[in-house]
Design an enzyme around this catalytic site. Structure first.
Site, mmCIF file in Angstrom:
data_model
loop_
_atom_site.group_PDB
_atom_site.id
_atom_site.type_symbol
_atom_site.label_atom_id
_atom_site.label_comp_id
_atom_site.label_asym_id
_atom_site.label_seq_id
_atom_site.Cartn_x
_atom_site.Cartn_y
_atom_site.Cartn_z
ATOM 1 N N CYS A 254 0.903 -1.264 0.001
ATOM 2 C CA CYS A 254 -0.066 -0.062 -0.039
ATOM 3 C C CYS A 254 0.834 1.104 0.049
ATOM 4 C CB CYS A 254 -0.914 0.173 1.120
ATOM 5 S SG CYS A 254 -1.804 -1.711 1.590
ATOM 6 N N ALA A 256 1.747 4.035 -2.141
ATOM 7 C CA ALA A 256 1.443 5.346 -2.873
ATOM 8 C C ALA A 256 1.103 6.317 -1.562
ATOM 9 C CB ALA A 256 0.433 5.365 -3.786
ATOM 10 N N PRO A 257 1.661 7.538 -1.547
ATOM 11 C CA PRO A 257 2.523 8.095 -2.899
ATOM 12 C C PRO A 257 3.804 8.042 -2.616
ATOM 13 C CG PRO A 257 1.753 9.659 -1.093
ATOM 14 C CD PRO A 257 1.454 8.447 -0.490
ATOM 15 N N GLY A 258 4.412 7.193 -1.981
ATOM 16 C CA GLY A 258 5.695 6.704 -1.834
ATOM 17 C C GLY A 258 6.897 7.288 -0.758
ATOM 18 N N GLY A 259 6.325 8.129 -0.027
ATOM 19 C CA GLY A 259 7.132 8.771 1.038
ATOM 20 C C GLY A 259 7.829 7.794 1.994
ATOM 21 N N ASP A 278 1.084 -0.997 -5.011
ATOM 22 C CA ASP A 278 -0.238 -0.312 -4.645
ATOM 23 C C ASP A 278 -1.227 -0.884 -5.547
ATOM 24 O OD1 ASP A 278 -0.681 2.398 -2.780
ATOM 25 O OD2 ASP A 278 -2.132 2.274 -4.741
ATOM 26 N N ASP A 304 -3.004 -5.875 -5.786
ATOM 27 C CA ASP A 304 -3.826 -5.986 -4.216
ATOM 28 C C ASP A 304 -2.880 -6.501 -3.293
ATOM 29 O OD1 ASP A 304 -5.373 -6.668 -1.932
ATOM 30 O OD2 ASP A 304 -6.942 -7.557 -3.037
ATOM 31 N N ASP A 323 1.421 -0.258 5.679
ATOM 32 C CA ASP A 323 0.601 1.069 6.045
ATOM 33 C C ASP A 323 -0.787 0.832 5.429
ATOM 34 O OD1 ASP A 323 -0.051 3.380 6.597
ATOM 35 O OD2 ASP A 323 1.364 4.509 5.684
ATOM 36 N N CYS A 376 -2.643 5.630 10.232
ATOM 37 C CA CYS A 376 -2.735 7.166 10.514
ATOM 38 C C CYS A 376 -4.078 7.275 11.305
ATOM 39 C CB CYS A 376 -2.670 8.166 9.279
ATOM 40 S SG CYS A 376 -3.824 7.815 7.892
#
Length: 444
Positions: A254, A256-259, A278, A304, A323, A376
């Site tokens: 999972c 994205a966005p790749g930080g 992703d 997936d 994440d 988060c």
């Protein structure tokens, strides 16, 4: 969602149309760029500020408007209701002259094709200007959050719920992650000072810097060259638990966005084999853009994460960052539309997805390897209870329980709550497969 022609709408009317899309289920990150693309670039920040501000204070503004309207507007006039919320937001939270707000809102009402309602709009807003914001003891209005969310926070965090709500209503700081491959944090702090940008080192993330005031990324020294990235301090802490090492095979599920993908690669000097997957093909290019800017390499896959048979080659991973999709209730201050989009009924299905992903990806981890579960969210239902349920039925899983100077120990991982002028809300639980003892010199 049907829109009026964007070029013909005043900025307030356009904001009302974006908010109408959010009420219909779109996120601001979906609806806002579509509205911004055909307007003057100089107006885009103003439109964003209006949309984010109304979402942040939606329940308070809506409570006031409800008191001022004798009866609700018709469903087909919902955009006018939202237009008045935009005007109330400016009356209460901006420095714009009130006469300009009132006059331009009436004109925006006409632009939406609702001229018969201009008298109502003018009367309601003039009364709001004259009388000021009314006091309210209703929690939804006072704290500007949906009732279900307030109640859930009160239950889960009886001592901290009010602080969480208040933190959610603040604007998040802009936090940077220095690329240690290009220089030290102290060096970059000096570069910021030389550029006239006030900043300080973050308390917990070793490469983090918090700016005194947000700026466009093109004002950051060396941003285009990959010297620094924008990432909240809580998100940066993933590498403290994961402890990625050169030569390891690492999965970022999972991604994205790749930080976090990039943070992992920076932490091991781009010397690990990182697989970033992703489910959304549309989001993979964003990961690649970040990798390219930072001069990092990873293998990207559209998949997936839970359907391991579709993407896993059978070679186990030394490290896994999971994440998971979550309620995002720890980042409401960055995404205030969550208050409008999220429902209490979303939480149980999300918990099922989270536990399922954890169970499926556990099979791809090497004995002795680490899996870092992250959200988060601030709800235990998505965090500590997931880890508890998993540990109850997975005898090979051991929870890495280490003291850390940040967050609180839930017994099944560490929870960070959103803090004003500091980090977002985040949860981490690090699981070790097998009986291997973690290296005590590499504590988070």
């Amino acid at each position: 969602m049907a829109y009026h022609p964007i070029r013909e709408l005043p900025i307030r009317a356009l904001a009302a149309e974006v908010l109408l899309a959010v009420e219909s289920g779109e996120s601001l990150s979906q609806a806002l760029p579509r509205a911004q693309q055909d307007i003057d670039p100089d107006l885009r920040p103003q439109l964003q500020a209006l949309c984010y501000g109304v979402c942040r204070w939606f329940h308070r503004l809506d409570g006031e408007l409800g008191q001022r309207l004798r009866k609700p507007l018709r469903k087909q006039d919902r955009n006018v209701h939202l237009l008045m919320l935009v005007a109330l937001f400016q009356l209460r939270y901006s420095h714009n002259p009130s006469y300009a707000i009132l006059n331009e809102t009436v004109e925006a009402c006409r632009a939406l094709g609702k001229s018969p309602l201009t008298g109502l709009v003018n009367g309601v807003l003039r009364a709001a200007e004259r009388e000021g914001e009314p006091d309210s003891d209703i929690p939804v209005v006072r704290f500007s959050h949906p009732q279900w969310m307030i109640a859930k926070l009160q239950h889960n965090w009886p001592d901290q719920w009010q602080a969480i709500l208040e933190a959610n209503n603040t604007q998040a700081p802009m936090t940077l992650r220095v690329n240690g491959r290009h220089g030290s944090r102290d060096q970059y702090l000096q570069r910021l000072a030389d550029s006239g940008l006030e900043a300080r080192a973050t308390a917990f993330a070793p490469w983090g810097i918090q700016l005194a005031n947000p700026v466009a990324v093109d004002r950051l020294p060396g941003f285009a060259e990959g010297d620094v990235s924008v990432q909240d301090e809580a998100a940066q802490l993933c590498t403290r638990w994961l402890q990625p090492q050169a030569g390891q095979r690492i999965l970022d599920a999972c991604a994205a966005p790749g930080g976090k993908t990039c943070a992992i690669l920076e932490a091991c000097d781009n010397q690990a084999e990182v697989i970033a997957i992703d489910q959304s093909a549309d989001r993979l290019p964003r990961i690649q853009e970040n990798l390219d800017r930072l001069q990092l390499s990873a293998t990207l896959k559209e998949a997936d994460a839970g359907d391991t048979s579709s993407w896993w080659d059978g070679e186990p991973f030394d490290r896994i960052l999971l994440d998971v999709p979550c309620s995002a209730t720890g980042v409401i201050r960055r995404h205030p539309d969550i208050k409008l989009l999220r429902r209490e009924t979303d939480i149980t299905p999300l918990a099922g997805i989270q536990l399922g992903l954890l169970e499926q990806l556990w099979a791809t981890l090497k004995p002795g390897g680490r899996l870092l579960y992250a959200t988060c969210s601030v709800f235990p239902q998505e965090n500590s209870r997931i880890i508890q349920r998993f540990l109850d039925k997975e005898p090979q899983a051991q929870l890495l329980s280490e003291d850390a100077p940040w967050g609180s120990d839930t017994g099944y991982g560490r929870q960070l709550l959103p803090a004003p002028d500091s980090h977002d809300g985040f949860f981490y639980a690090c699981l070790i497969k097998g009986s291997d003892t973690p290296d005590q010199d590499n504590r988070p």
